[in-house]
Design an enzyme around this catalytic site. Structure first.
Site, PDB file in Angstrom:
ATOM      1  N   HIS A 180       0.833  -1.219   0.000  1.00  0.00           N
ATOM      2  CA  HIS A 180       0.000   0.000   0.000  1.00  0.00           C
ATOM      3  C   HIS A 180       0.862   1.262   0.000  1.00  0.00           C
ATOM      4  O   HIS A 180       0.417   2.333   0.426  1.00  0.00           O
ATOM      5  CB  HIS A 180      -0.927   0.091   1.240  1.00  0.00           C
ATOM      6  CG  HIS A 180      -1.954  -0.986   1.364  1.00  0.00           C
ATOM      7  ND1 HIS A 180      -2.227  -1.623   2.558  1.00  0.00           N
ATOM      8  CD2 HIS A 180      -2.790  -1.525   0.455  1.00  0.00           C
ATOM      9  CE1 HIS A 180      -3.185  -2.510   2.371  1.00  0.00           C
ATOM     10  NE2 HIS A 180      -3.544  -2.476   1.096  1.00  0.00           N
ATOM     11  N   ARG A 241      -7.576 -11.462   6.492  1.00  0.00           N
ATOM     12  CA  ARG A 241      -6.225 -11.866   6.908  1.00  0.00           C
ATOM     13  C   ARG A 241      -6.056 -11.711   8.417  1.00  0.00           C
ATOM     14  O   ARG A 241      -6.542 -10.731   8.998  1.00  0.00           O
ATOM     15  CB  ARG A 241      -5.162 -11.028   6.194  1.00  0.00           C
ATOM     16  CG  ARG A 241      -5.119 -11.225   4.690  1.00  0.00           C
ATOM     17  CD  ARG A 241      -3.887 -10.517   4.113  1.00  0.00           C
ATOM     18  NE  ARG A 241      -3.960 -10.436   2.673  1.00  0.00           N
ATOM     19  CZ  ARG A 241      -3.974  -9.283   1.985  1.00  0.00           C
ATOM     20  NH1 ARG A 241      -3.908  -8.127   2.623  1.00  0.00           N
ATOM     21  NH2 ARG A 241      -4.054  -9.302   0.676  1.00  0.00           N
ATOM     22  N   GLU A 385      -5.097   5.991  -5.074  1.00  0.00           N
ATOM     23  CA  GLU A 385      -3.892   5.342  -5.601  1.00  0.00           C
ATOM     24  C   GLU A 385      -3.759   5.544  -7.109  1.00  0.00           C
ATOM     25  O   GLU A 385      -2.661   5.700  -7.631  1.00  0.00           O
ATOM     26  CB  GLU A 385      -3.915   3.852  -5.246  1.00  0.00           C
ATOM     27  CG  GLU A 385      -3.624   3.623  -3.764  1.00  0.00           C
ATOM     28  CD  GLU A 385      -4.016   2.254  -3.259  1.00  0.00           C
ATOM     29  OE1 GLU A 385      -5.230   2.002  -3.115  1.00  0.00           O
ATOM     30  OE2 GLU A 385      -3.129   1.431  -3.003  1.00  0.00           O
TER      31      GLU A 385
END
Ligand code: AMP
Length: 397
Positions: A180, A241, A385
């Site tokens: 990230h 996760r 992003e």
């Protein structure tokens, strides 16, 4: 210049066409189920309607072909020909220790990305397929690789080495890389800009809380620590996760469940996190939040554990930087979930900061959410992003 931003997964391809002058998204979309039955492309032109078209995409090359067709289509397109695409920016997940910043793609760069495949076997090969497909269909158009790991390459050894035999680092490059990075870079920069400050004068903690989640310490403009590791599995509790755990759990569960190490790691990646902790309700915080609100204690505990882990990381990064000026929340949960932001902030009184409930009652806006006079400024800074990739692409191409 129009920049096509490409983000390839193993069976998907996300794209945005961005006008770099106005920084407007002209069109965006997603190709799904590449290489399997039922492939389709969802395309959204700016100000137009979103359309989904089924079309066979045996490989990423057909997907890129379809993207170009949609972008230049007389009805749903936004440009009249391929020549209006000035450059392509590719998100590449793992740049290993080779790439500390974005680069113009050439044969040597492709070879170096291939050499990192070992470190990201699911992601890098897909990113490379996307690069090759674009090169084939857009010869002569400059291409730039923007790495998820690059921003974290400034971490010092004390932060990126694991307490393992040093030879594993020397032989296999086993170390913390972090992911990230494009988001942590963009959000920390933006947070400083919004405050009218220079990032180089600030200590910033960025909490990127999406389906995947990571946190980073940005000290005077440089990343000095981040929570994801060799792979994106380490650190915070995420959607599916596990984040940090006792490594001995791997062999313990393997024995109990009759799995091998890869089988347990698969559970840690796909069936753990908020999904696993909530007893399988969902990886989506909206569902888990709704269950908690209706009295489901397991769901409520999953959210408490999530917030507690984030707060612990904020504490450790504050210690690592010997202070913090700004804590910025971003990504799906960070931008939209005011209850989670408030839960995390409830641990931060020792920093002399307090969340302002009225200011925190927002979604997806660039804003300060701490009370006036707080020693540490809490902020909401939506990440972008694709725009960051487009900017890097223009800078280099
Ligand atoms: P991202 O990976 O950044 O796209 O984030 C996706 C995740 O954000 C989803 O799985 C949700 O858990 C979370 N999310 C999105 N919208 C909301 C919302 N309104 N409230 C709480 N969580 C949300």
């Amino acid at each position: 210049m129009n920049v096509l931003v490409i983000n390839c997964g193993s069976s998907s391809l996300k794209y945005q066409l961005i006008d770099s002058a106005s920084e407007k998204v002209l069109a965006k979309g997603l190709c799904e189920r590449i290489g399997i039955d039922g492939s389709c492309i969802t395309h959204s032109p700016e100000g137009g309607e979103k359309t989904t078209t089924e079309s066979p995409m045996p490989t990423h090359t057909e997907a890129v072909k379809l993207v170009i067709e949609k972008l230049t289509d007389p009805d749903v397109g936004v440009i009249s020909s391929l020549s209006e695409i000035g450059a392509v920016g590719h998100r590449v997940v793992h740049g290993g220790e080779k790439f500390a910043e974005a680069v113009v793609i050439n044969d040597d760069v492709i070879k170096a990305i291939e050499e990192c495949n070992d470190l990201a076997p699911l992601h890098n090969p897909a990113n490379l397929i996307g690069i090759h497909s674009c090169q084939e269909l857009m010869p002569g158009v400059p291409m730039v690789a923007v790495f998820d790991t690059a921003f974290h390459q400034t971490m010092p050894k004390k932060a990126y080495l694991y307490g393992l035999p040093y030879e594993y680092y020397e032989k296999y490059k086993v170390r913390r890389y972090g992911f990230h990075g494009t988001s942590h870079d963009y959000v920390s920069k933006r947070a400083a800009e919004i405050l009218g400050r220079n990032r180089d004068d600030l200590k910033i903690i960025v909490c990127h809380l999406g389906n995947g989640a990571s946190i980073s310490a940005v000290d005077h403009g440089k990343c000095v620590d981040t929570s994801m590791g060799l792979t994106p599995l380490e650190g915070l509790i995420m959607g599916t996760r596990s984040g940090d755990l006792d490594p001995a759990i791997v062999s313990f569960i393997a024995e109990k469940e009759g799995l091998d190490a890869a089988g347990v790691v698969n559970v840690l990646n796909k069936k753990s996190g908020v999904l696993g902790l909530s007893g399988g309700i969902s990886s989506d915080f909206r569902d888990v939040g709704a269950a908690a609100d209706s009295g489901n204690e397991v769901a409520a505990t999953a959210l408490e554990a999530y917030a507690y882990r984030v707060a612990k990381y904020i504490g450790s990064y504050t210690a690592g930087m010997n202070g913090v000026d700004v804590i910025a929340f971003t990504a799906g949960v960070g931008e939209n979930d005011k209850a989670m932001r408030a839960k995390i902030a409830s641990y931060l009184g020792y920093l002399g900061t307090e969340i302002d409930d009225a200011k925190n009652d927002v979604r997806g806006e660039e804003t300060v959410i701490s009370k006036d006079g707080s020693k540490v400024t809490l902020m909401l800074v939506p990440t972008n992003e694709e725009l960051a990739i487009a900017r890097e692409t223009v800078r280099l191409a």
